[in-house]
Design a protein around this motif. Structure first.
Motif, short mmCIF file in Angstrom:
data_model
loop_
_atom_site.label_atom_id
_atom_site.label_comp_id
_atom_site.label_asym_id
_atom_site.label_seq_id
_atom_site.Cartn_x
_atom_site.Cartn_y
_atom_site.Cartn_z
N ASP A 1 120.94 20.73 -49.40
CA ASP A 1 121.39 22.09 -48.98
C ASP A 1 122.91 22.57 -49.83
OD1 ASP A 1 118.80 22.66 -48.03
OD2 ASP A 1 120.40 22.93 -46.14
N THR B 1 113.52 19.86 -51.83
CA THR B 1 114.38 19.95 -50.88
C THR B 1 114.64 19.02 -50.24
OG1 THR B 1 113.55 21.95 -49.60
CG2 THR B 1 115.16 22.40 -51.89
N SER C 1 114.49 19.00 -46.66
CA SER C 1 113.82 19.50 -45.30
C SER C 1 111.82 18.21 -44.37
CB SER C 1 112.78 20.99 -45.10
OG SER C 1 111.82 21.34 -45.91
#
Length: 154
Positions: free
Chosen positions: A29, A127, A129
């Motif tokens: 992030d 990303t 996640s």
């Protein structure tokens, strides 16, 4: 019931040993680059590691704990490595470099002589996640296949 239990048992035995990529690359992030290298560590032994990338024919060492080797100067204070316990391996985090990444890069890690590599295009970096890393992994097809068979059976 017994037949479906048998079928899922056979599928589990056949599919579970399938090998997955031992290395994954994603962007956190805060825009730090994260490289996870999931190689089983040898207990009660010093495990050496090297993280590098290559673009074209040039390989660049980012971080290492191998004596006699050192990372490129541009990465000295920008990267750190931590040991992972479950799953086993090492995680390297590289700060302030996502905008400077080469377009098509091969990321490599070497842990106690075991080498893992993956080629990723800059535009295709996931990303960090759980869902996106799962979908980019080569193991996701196993779960999808099991869910497909389960739905067919219901």
């Amino acid at each position: 019931m017994l037949k479906s239990l048998f079928v899922f048992g056979v599928l589990g035995v056949v599919l579970i040993p399938a090998t997955c990529d031992p290395i994954s690359v994603c962007v956190e992030d805060d825009n730090d680059l994260r490289v996870d290298c999931l190689v089983e560590l040898k207990p009660n032994k010093f495990n050496s590691y090297e993280f590098s990338w290559s673009s074209g024919t040039k390989e660049t060492l980012i971080n290492t704990n191998v004596s006699g080797s050192s990372a490129e100067a541009q990465f000295k204070d920008k990267s750190y490595v931590e040991e992972l316990e479950d799953p086993q391996g090492y995680r390297m985090t590289l700060s302030d470099f996502t905008d400077k990444l080469p377009h098509n890069t091969t990321y490599m890690c070497k842990i106690s002589g075991v080498v893992a590599r993956i080629t990723v295009e800059k535009d295709q970096l996931a990303t960090c996640s759980a869902v996106s890393v799962f979908l980019k992994s080569s193991c996701s097809w196993i779960v999808c296949l099991l869910l497909f068979f389960y739905q067919m059976r219901s």
